[in-house]
Design a protein around this motif. Structure first.
Motif, short mmCIF file in Angstrom:
data_model
loop_
_atom_site.label_atom_id
_atom_site.label_comp_id
_atom_site.label_asym_id
_atom_site.label_seq_id
_atom_site.Cartn_x
_atom_site.Cartn_y
_atom_site.Cartn_z
N THR A 104 15.42 17.07 -11.03
CA THR A 104 15.44 16.76 -9.60
C THR A 104 14.47 17.63 -8.81
OG1 THR A 104 17.35 18.25 -9.34
CG2 THR A 104 17.81 15.91 -9.62
N SER A 105 14.29 18.87 -9.22
CA SER A 105 13.36 19.76 -8.52
C SER A 105 11.92 19.29 -8.70
CB SER A 105 13.51 21.19 -9.04
OG SER A 105 14.81 21.70 -8.80
N LEU A 106 11.57 18.91 -9.92
CA LEU A 106 10.22 18.40 -10.16
C LEU A 106 9.99 17.08 -9.43
CD1 LEU A 106 9.63 19.18 -13.95
CD2 LEU A 106 8.72 20.39 -11.97
N TYR A 107 11.01 16.24 -9.38
CA TYR A 107 10.91 14.98 -8.65
C TYR A 107 10.63 15.24 -7.17
CZ TYR A 107 13.09 11.61 -5.50
OH TYR A 107 13.37 10.80 -4.44
N SER A 108 11.35 16.20 -6.59
CA SER A 108 11.16 16.52 -5.18
C SER A 108 9.73 17.01 -4.91
CB SER A 108 12.16 17.59 -4.76
OG SER A 108 11.96 17.98 -3.42
N ILE A 109 9.21 17.84 -5.80
CA ILE A 109 7.84 18.34 -5.64
C ILE A 109 6.85 17.19 -5.76
CG2 ILE A 109 6.08 19.81 -6.68
CD1 ILE A 109 8.36 21.67 -7.58
N PHE A 110 7.07 16.32 -6.73
CA PHE A 110 6.16 15.19 -6.94
C PHE A 110 6.11 14.28 -5.72
CE2 PHE A 110 5.92 10.67 -8.20
CZ PHE A 110 4.60 10.63 -8.60
N ILE A 111 7.26 14.01 -5.10
CA ILE A 111 7.30 13.15 -3.92
C ILE A 111 6.48 13.76 -2.78
CG2 ILE A 111 8.80 12.24 -2.12
CD1 ILE A 111 8.84 10.65 -4.71
N GLN A 112 6.57 15.07 -2.61
CA GLN A 112 5.78 15.73 -1.55
C GLN A 112 4.28 15.59 -1.83
OE1 GLN A 112 7.67 16.57 0.99
NE2 GLN A 112 9.40 16.09 -0.35
N ALA A 113 3.90 15.80 -3.09
CA ALA A 113 2.48 15.67 -3.45
C ALA A 113 2.01 14.23 -3.28
CB ALA A 113 2.26 16.14 -4.89
N LEU A 114 2.86 13.28 -3.63
CA LEU A 114 2.51 11.88 -3.47
C LEU A 114 2.36 11.53 -1.99
CD1 LEU A 114 2.07 9.22 -5.03
CD2 LEU A 114 4.50 8.74 -4.70
N GLY A 115 3.25 12.08 -1.16
CA GLY A 115 3.13 11.87 0.28
C GLY A 115 1.83 12.44 0.83
N ALA A 116 1.43 13.62 0.34
CA ALA A 116 0.16 14.20 0.76
C ALA A 116 -1.00 13.31 0.33
CB ALA A 116 0.01 15.59 0.16
N GLY A 117 -0.92 12.76 -0.88
CA GLY A 117 -1.98 11.87 -1.36
C GLY A 117 -2.09 10.62 -0.51
N ILE A 118 -0.95 10.04 -0.12
CA ILE A 118 -0.97 8.83 0.70
C ILE A 118 -1.57 9.13 2.08
CG2 ILE A 118 0.51 7.15 1.88
CD1 ILE A 118 2.36 7.28 -0.55
N LEU A 119 -1.17 10.24 2.67
CA LEU A 119 -1.72 10.61 3.98
C LEU A 119 -3.22 10.87 3.91
CD1 LEU A 119 1.08 12.96 5.36
CD2 LEU A 119 0.45 10.70 6.22
N LEU A 120 -3.66 11.55 2.86
CA LEU A 120 -5.10 11.79 2.69
C LEU A 120 -5.86 10.47 2.56
CD1 LEU A 120 -4.95 14.80 0.20
CD2 LEU A 120 -5.91 14.87 2.52
N HIS A 121 -5.27 9.53 1.83
CA HIS A 121 -5.91 8.22 1.65
C HIS A 121 -6.00 7.46 2.97
CE1 HIS A 121 -6.92 4.36 -0.17
NE2 HIS A 121 -5.90 3.82 0.48
N LEU A 122 -4.95 7.55 3.80
CA LEU A 122 -4.91 6.79 5.04
C LEU A 122 -5.79 7.40 6.14
CD1 LEU A 122 -1.09 5.95 5.30
CD2 LEU A 122 -2.93 4.38 4.70
N LEU A 123 -5.85 8.72 6.17
CA LEU A 123 -6.45 9.39 7.32
C LEU A 123 -7.90 9.83 7.12
CD1 LEU A 123 -3.41 11.64 8.37
CD2 LEU A 123 -4.13 9.47 9.40
N PHE A 124 -8.31 10.07 5.86
CA PHE A 124 -9.64 10.64 5.64
C PHE A 124 -10.45 9.77 4.68
CE2 PHE A 124 -6.76 14.25 6.54
CZ PHE A 124 -7.37 14.71 7.70
N PRO A 125 -11.78 9.73 4.86
CA PRO A 125 -12.62 8.85 4.05
C PRO A 125 -12.98 9.41 2.67
CG PRO A 125 -13.95 9.98 5.71
CD PRO A 125 -12.52 10.36 5.97
N PHE A 126 -12.82 10.71 2.45
CA PHE A 126 -13.26 11.29 1.17
C PHE A 126 -12.22 11.04 0.07
CE2 PHE A 126 -11.59 14.74 3.90
CZ PHE A 126 -10.44 15.06 3.19
N PRO A 127 -12.61 11.22 -1.21
CA PRO A 127 -11.68 10.97 -2.33
C PRO A 127 -10.42 11.82 -2.24
CG PRO A 127 -13.93 11.18 -3.14
CD PRO A 127 -13.95 11.57 -1.68
N ILE A 128 -9.31 11.25 -2.69
CA ILE A 128 -8.03 11.94 -2.64
C ILE A 128 -8.06 13.24 -3.42
CG2 ILE A 128 -5.60 11.79 -3.37
CD1 ILE A 128 -5.64 8.87 -2.76
N SER A 129 -8.75 13.23 -4.57
CA SER A 129 -8.72 14.39 -5.46
C SER A 129 -9.28 15.64 -4.78
CB SER A 129 -9.52 14.09 -6.74
OG SER A 129 -10.85 13.71 -6.41
N ILE A 130 -10.29 15.49 -3.91
CA ILE A 130 -10.88 16.65 -3.24
C ILE A 130 -9.89 17.25 -2.24
CG2 ILE A 130 -12.74 17.43 -1.72
CD1 ILE A 130 -14.50 15.26 -2.92
#
Length: 437
Positions: A104-130
């Motif tokens: 459950t702890s790893l799941y919680s961390i993963f969801i936060q990272a996934l949320g950051a990835g989605i926000l980066l994709h929506l808000l900024f033009p550069f690749p998510i990985s950077i």
């Protein structure tokens, strides 16, 4: 940081009072899930769904606050939930609970990272990985290097941005546009959001309360903060945190109304982009973006810190006593490895929405009764108590194809309840018969 004092990395240097205790707890509980699940509950169940979601977190924190004083009185020398589990369970039971806790702890961390990835994709033009590389490196500095002292500093900034965004942005927009145009636009395009008589919301409320309580009882970071709040101020701190937390999903829903009034939307994640487009002030746009990323940064850093401590102190430390240098070495290795794995996985996955409300809810429902048994009991417990949580989780997952989300949550709750109740009754009967034999 002084490398000879690893306990400072775990708990910081001071006991927290009510004010900063609330700030620290809010920084942990206002997460990417809060930002993303608030619109999800709004779209599924209308206004009643948002109210239910707000009550879920509030009730969970207040309920945990009533247990908190008893926990601190019984386990005053402990620092983590792993310490409590190790002192109350047999080796087999300890590892069952640690496995569920780790998942459950790893799941919680993963969801936060996934949320950051989605926000980066929506808000900024550069690749998510950077962007994600920079974001996760900052998380590593706060959680893997700085520890609880740095997390306390981040908490203050985060909560300032949270209340700044959810108060200033709606007020600014309603002054510019007016309240009635927003209401009329929502009523015209999305009248279902204003519908209160949604009976599904009742079942949602019951299931959400179960999930919220389970999450509070089984969250590593919340337990760490429990042990660093002044004992006499624990209950009031958790109670006030619950009331304050309840206002945040409601405020986020106000932002959602601003984004969608007078128009349709593709999915709940593009609503955030619509909101940015609606805000005409560059200063408020920056405030909103900082709010989103600081919330996820704080939640991810807290989760990464707590699971790292759990691994180093309670899992590796279970087998042999470590020196201070060994603890720091494993801390850097483990937290850095998790950040690297998150970078790879989130960069590979397509940035698409997932349902968050009941994901892993079966585990949270199944651990409630075993955790209450562990907290309230005075003796070393056999493996049957943690095993009940495992059976409850499996039972809920097995019924998932044929039953709905609500039903499986209740199955996962009642199966451990029956097992623990049978054990409790048999223990009472055994002790009653033993003196006469």
């Amino acid at each position: 940081m002084n490398k000879e004092k690893y306990h400072i990395y775990i708990a910081g240097t001071v006991k927290l009072g009510v004010g900063y205790g609330i700030v620290s707890l809010l920084a942990r509980w206002v997460t990417g899930n809060t930002i993303l699940s608030s619109p999800e509950s709004l779209m599924k169940y209308g206004l009643s769904g948002v109210i239910v979601y707000s009550l879920m977190g509030a009730f969970a924190l207040i309920f945990f606050g009533f247990l908190a004083q008893k926990i601190c009185a019984k386990y005053r020398d402990h620092q983590t939930i792993g310490d409590v589990l190790q002192s109350k369970l047999s080796p087999t039971g300890f590892w069952i609970m640690m496995a569920l806790l780790f998942i459950t702890s790893l799941y919680s961390i993963f969801i936060q990272a996934l949320g950051a990835g989605i926000l980066l994709h929506l808000l900024f033009p550069f690749p998510i990985s950077i962007g994600l590389l920079i974001f996760l490196f900052i998380c590593f500095l706060f959680s893997g290097v700085g520890g609880m002292q740095w997390l306390h500093r981040l908490s203050g900034v985060t909560i300032t941005l949270v209340f700044g965004a959810v108060i200033v942005i709606p007020v600014y927009f309603f002054i510019q546009e007016g309240v009635y145009p927003v209401y009329d636009g929502v009523k015209l395009y999305h009248p279902y959001l204003l519908y209160f008589k949604n009976y599904d919301a009742i079942w949602f409320f019951l299931a959400a309360i179960i999930i919220g309580i389970g999450q509070a009882l089984f969250d590593c970071a919340t337990w760490q903060r429990l042990f660093i709040i002044q004992k006499e101020k624990i209950r009031i701190t958790f109670t006030l945190t619950g009331f304050l937390w309840a206002t945040i999903p409601l405020s986020i829903s106000t932002l959602i109304f601003i984004a969608i009034f007078g128009r349709g939307f593709k999915n709940i994640y593009t609503i955030l982009l619509e909101l940015v487009n609606k805000i005409q002030s560059n200063l408020l746009i920056v405030l909103f973006i900082l709010f989103c990323f600081c919330v996820i940064l704080s939640a991810l850093s807290s989760g990464l810190h707590s699971v790292t401590v759990l691994m180093v102190r309670n899992m590796i430390g279970y087998f042999h006593e470590q020196t201070e240098n060994e603890k720091w070495k494993w801390t850097y290795v483990f937290s850095g490895s998790i950040c690297l794995i998150l970078l790879i996985v989130v960069s590979i996955l397509p940035p698409k929405p997932i349902e968050l409300l009941f994901f892993f809810g079966n585990i949270y429902a199944s651990v409630i009764i075993p955790m209450l048994y562990i907290i309230l009991s005075k003796k070393i417990l056999p493996a049957i108590i943690p095993f009940a949580a495992l059976v409850g989780t499996i039972a809920g997952l097995l019924f998932m194809p044929s039953a709905g989300s609500f039903q499986t949550i209740w199955i996962s709750f009642f199966v451990p309840l029956c097992i623990c109740l049978i054990h409790f009754i048999s223990t009472l009967l055994f002790h009653k018969k033993k003196p006469s034999s």
